[in-house]
Design a protein around this motif. Structure first.
Motif, PDB file in Angstrom:
ATOM      1  N   THR A   2      66.421  86.981 -85.314  1.00 15.75           N
ATOM      2  CA  THR A   2      65.064  86.461 -85.368  1.00 15.75           C
ATOM      3  C   THR A   2      64.043  87.589 -85.412  1.00 15.75           C
ATOM      4  O   THR A   2      64.135  88.549 -84.659  1.00 15.75           O
ATOM      5  N   ASP A   3      63.077  87.451 -86.299  1.00 16.08           N
ATOM      6  CA  ASP A   3      61.975  88.410 -86.396  1.00 16.08           C
ATOM      7  C   ASP A   3      61.093  88.222 -85.152  1.00 16.08           C
ATOM      8  O   ASP A   3      60.570  87.134 -84.928  1.00 16.08           O
ATOM      9  N   GLU A   6      57.842  86.422 -85.208  1.00 15.03           N
ATOM     10  CA  GLU A   6      57.866  84.991 -85.491  1.00 15.03           C
ATOM     11  C   GLU A   6      58.469  84.204 -84.329  1.00 15.03           C
ATOM     12  O   GLU A   6      59.071  83.149 -84.509  1.00 15.03           O
ATOM     13  N   ASP A 121      59.953  79.439 -81.782  1.00 21.51           N
ATOM     14  CA  ASP A 121      60.460  80.278 -82.858  1.00 21.51           C
ATOM     15  C   ASP A 121      60.161  79.608 -84.195  1.00 21.51           C
ATOM     16  O   ASP A 121      60.591  78.489 -84.442  1.00 21.51           O
ATOM     17  N   SER A 123      60.719  81.371 -87.150  1.00 22.04           N
ATOM     18  CA  SER A 123      61.336  82.265 -88.137  1.00 22.04           C
ATOM     19  C   SER A 123      62.106  81.506 -89.213  1.00 22.04           C
ATOM     20  O   SER A 123      62.377  82.054 -90.279  1.00 22.04           O
TER      21      SER A 123
END
Length: 157
Positions: A2-3, A6, A121, A123
């Motif tokens: 996960t970024d 984001e 989240d 992302s």
């Protein structure tokens, strides 16, 4: 992976057992009870017990006064379930394709209670929405406020 740009993740120690906290989180009415945004108005459905379980939340976007969506319904779909430890969900509703953003909680026993992590989240949002500039839908502060409301409701129960 996960970024991190984001995803929001906030933590709070709550003086209640993981089971007491999980009972609120798995009850559709519990989501309305602890919502800090003011968008969640009521919910219909049974307590969730497994991945794939669903319930309906009646929403009012006017509480945020950001997008003129008014009142609408979303279906909460459980994507991760581990009794007294973790709960995650996404939503589906009038907006299609589904947004594919995720909300969740992790619960870890800690001295005198539970360390609760709340996350949001986005992302995995559908490419249709990436350029619209609507994410994150809620600010990180809303997650913190929701943990405060959760604590108030389970610590005094």
């Amino acid at each position: 992976m996960t970024d991190p740009s984001e995803r929001f993740e906030v933590r709070r120690h709550i003086a209640a057992t993981p089971a007491a906290i999980f009972a609120v989180l798995t009850d559709p009415a519990g989501h309305v009870l602890i919502d800090s945004s003011g968008m969640l108005q009521s919910a219909d459905g049974s307590r969730v017990t497994a991945i794939g379980d669903e319930f309906v939340v009646h929403m009012d976007r006017e509480a945020l006064n950001d997008y003129p969506m008014g009142k609408y319904d979303v279906t909460v779909i459980i994507t991760l379930y581990a009794a007294d430890a973790e709960l995650e969900w996404t939503i589906s509703g009038a907006i299609q394709p589904p947004l594919r953003h995720l909300y969740g909680y992790r619960l870890e026993p800690a001295d005198g209670g539970t360390l609760v992590t709340s996350y949001y989240d986005w992302s995995e949002i559908d490419e249709t929405y990436r350029s619209k500039g609507i994410f994150p839908v809620i600010p990180e502060a809303a997650l913190r406020a929701t943990l405060g409301i959760l604590a108030r409701n389970v610590e005094n129960a």
